[in-house]
Design an enzyme around this catalytic site. Structure first.
Site, PDB file in Angstrom:
ATOM      1  N   LYS A  33     -26.280  90.490 -75.506  1.00  0.00           N
ATOM      2  CA  LYS A  33     -27.634  90.757 -75.006  1.00  0.00           C
ATOM      3  C   LYS A  33     -27.858  90.078 -73.651  1.00  0.00           C
ATOM      4  CE  LYS A  33     -31.629  88.928 -76.686  1.00  0.00           C
ATOM      5  NZ  LYS A  33     -32.502  88.601 -75.554  1.00  0.00           N
ATOM      6  N   ASP A  60     -32.289  93.468 -72.568  1.00  0.00           N
ATOM      7  CA  ASP A  60     -33.576  93.068 -73.163  1.00  0.00           C
ATOM      8  C   ASP A  60     -34.586  92.780 -72.056  1.00  0.00           C
ATOM      9  OD1 ASP A  60     -35.472  92.286 -74.978  1.00  0.00           O
ATOM     10  OD2 ASP A  60     -34.587  90.313 -75.365  1.00  0.00           O
ATOM     11  N   LYS A  62     -37.706  94.227 -72.071  1.00  0.00           N
ATOM     12  CA  LYS A  62     -39.055  94.332 -72.649  1.00  0.00           C
ATOM     13  C   LYS A  62     -40.015  95.026 -71.685  1.00  0.00           C
ATOM     14  CE  LYS A  62     -38.543  90.240 -75.603  1.00  0.00           C
ATOM     15  NZ  LYS A  62     -37.326  89.599 -75.107  1.00  0.00           N
ATOM     16  N   ASP A  65     -45.352  98.861 -68.850  1.00  0.00           N
ATOM     17  CA  ASP A  65     -46.002  99.281 -67.601  1.00  0.00           C
ATOM     18  C   ASP A  65     -46.631 100.638 -67.869  1.00  0.00           C
ATOM     19  OD1 ASP A  65     -46.635  99.614 -64.811  1.00  0.00           O
ATOM     20  OD2 ASP A  65     -44.946  98.307 -64.321  1.00  0.00           O
ATOM     21  N   THR A 118     -41.392  86.628 -81.397  1.00  0.00           N
ATOM     22  CA  THR A 118     -41.185  85.760 -82.566  1.00  0.00           C
ATOM     23  C   THR A 118     -41.696  84.334 -82.372  1.00  0.00           C
ATOM     24  OG1 THR A 118     -38.934  85.610 -81.751  1.00  0.00           O
ATOM     25  CG2 THR A 118     -39.270  86.962 -83.689  1.00  0.00           C
ATOM     26  N   ARG A 210     -29.280  80.337 -78.928  1.00  0.00           N
ATOM     27  CA  ARG A 210     -29.024  78.895 -78.847  1.00  0.00           C
ATOM     28  C   ARG A 210     -28.233  78.313 -80.016  1.00  0.00           C
ATOM     29  NH1 ARG A 210     -35.177  77.997 -77.188  1.00  0.00           N
ATOM     30  NH2 ARG A 210     -35.227  79.861 -78.508  1.00  0.00           N
TER      31      ARG A 210
HETATM   32  O1  C5P Z   1     -31.847  81.262 -78.685  1.00  0.00           O
HETATM   33  P1  C5P Z   1     -32.483  82.195 -79.677  1.00  0.00           P
HETATM   34  O2  C5P Z   1     -31.582  82.501 -80.862  1.00  0.00           O
HETATM   35  O3  C5P Z   1     -33.872  81.775 -80.067  1.00  0.00           O
HETATM   36  O4  C5P Z   1     -32.585  83.575 -78.872  1.00  0.00           O
HETATM   37  C1  C5P Z   1     -33.384  84.643 -79.305  1.00  0.00           C
HETATM   38  C2  C5P Z   1     -33.305  85.741 -78.291  1.00  0.00           C
HETATM   39  O5  C5P Z   1     -34.076  86.826 -78.771  1.00  0.00           O
HETATM   40  C3  C5P Z   1     -33.873  85.372 -76.926  1.00  0.00           C
HETATM   41  O6  C5P Z   1     -33.053  86.031 -75.964  1.00  0.00           O
HETATM   42  C4  C5P Z   1     -35.268  85.969 -76.921  1.00  0.00           C
HETATM   43  O7  C5P Z   1     -35.677  86.406 -75.648  1.00  0.00           O
HETATM   44  C5  C5P Z   1     -35.069  87.191 -77.825  1.00  0.00           C
HETATM   45  N1  C5P Z   1     -36.279  87.689 -78.477  1.00  0.00           N
HETATM   46  C6  C5P Z   1     -37.099  86.913 -79.286  1.00  0.00           C
HETATM   47  N2  C5P Z   1     -38.217  87.452 -79.866  1.00  0.00           N
HETATM   48  C7  C5P Z   1     -38.497  88.737 -79.687  1.00  0.00           C
HETATM   49  C8  C5P Z   1     -37.663  89.543 -78.888  1.00  0.00           C
HETATM   50  C9  C5P Z   1     -36.544  88.983 -78.319  1.00  0.00           C
HETATM   51  O8  C5P Z   1     -36.814  85.739 -79.487  1.00  0.00           O
HETATM   52  N3  C5P Z   1     -39.541  89.269 -80.304  1.00  0.00           N
END
Ligand code: C5P
Length: 227
Positions: A33, A60, A62, A65, A118, A210
């Site tokens: 991603k 990603d 998002k 617009d 999230t 992460r």
């Molecule tokens: O590091 P982590 O596991 O928290 O990464 C989650 C990834 O998912 C990040 O790239 C974040 O931008 C993405 N994301 C999210 N919540 C959403 C959509 C995408 O955390 N609703």
């Protein structure tokens, strides 16, 4: 879980680092991603470089617009041969319909509607002016997305059971970030579950960043997910 169910969030700045994660995990992770950070720093050329390695890409961005701008952007981005591309459900019906129409000539690309990010709690969602709890708002967005022609969603693992009561897997893919293997830090995510729980409850794919990228031993974390 299988490699195809795992999406690695390459939330890094340096393209060399991103490419080295791809080389390290190619074959053991199904999709990589590229988010706003990496795309803003490196643009479409990095996506092309990764596609040359023959790995699937989730872009990603998002998008949110007016319908025409989103549709034209999707036409341009789909030329990059993506597996997934995100738009915000909060852009509304006309925007999602225009997006779905623009993506029709690119069947290899699945448009994902982002429901409620999230990191947002119930209080955050109400502060934004919505009448629902975060899960109520997710369900509302899911119905709107489906009736607008968007057949896949990004949602928190906590909303997966609720959505699966209404949308079977063949009608709606569910991609869930906010997953944390046991023992990992929660970071800034607030509506979380383990990747195993999320898949058992009906997620199609889990997004993990992460917990792998910042782990002392990233290979061990991935191996434990794949075992
Ligand atoms: O590091 P982590 O596991 O928290 O990464 C989650 C990834 O998912 C990040 O790239 C974040 O931008 C993405 N994301 C999210 N919540 C959403 C959509 C995408 O955390 N609703």
């Amino acid at each position: 879980m299988t490699p195809d169910q795992i999406i690695l969030a390459l939330d890094v700045h340096d393209p060399k680092e991103a490419l080295s994660w791809v080389d390290r995990f190619q074959g053991r992770i199904g999709t990589f991603k590229i988010g706003l950070q990496l795309f803003s720093a490196n643009g479409p050329s990095l996506v092309r470089e990764m596609r040359k390695k023959n790995v699937a890409i989730f872009l990603d961005l998002k998008l949110h617009d007016i319908p025409n701008t989103v549709a034209k952007s999707i036409e341009a981005l789909c030329q990059l041969d993506l597996r997934f591309l995100t738009i915000h459900c909060s852009g509304g019906r006309a925007m999602m319909e225009a997006a779905a129409q623009a993506a029709l000539p690119f069947p290899q690309t699945t448009l994902l509607g982002v429901t409620v990010l999230t990191h947002l709690s119930d209080d955050d969602v109400r502060e934004l002016g919505y009448d629902h709890s975060s899960s109520g708002q997710v369900l509302h967005f899911a119905r709107l997305a489906q009736s607008s022609g968007v057949q896949a969603l990004v949602c928190s693992p906590l909303e997966v059971p609720l959505l699966r009561r209404e949308f079977p897997p063949e009608a709606m893919k569910l991609v869930t970030p906010g997953v944390r293997p046991l023992g990992s830090a929660t970071d800034d995510q607030s509506r979380i579950a383990t990747p195993q729980q999320s898949l058992a409850e009906g997620s199609t794919h889990v997004v993990i960043g992460r917990p792998i990228l910042n782990a002392p031993d990233p290979d061990a974390v991935l191996d434990s997910l794949l075992s």
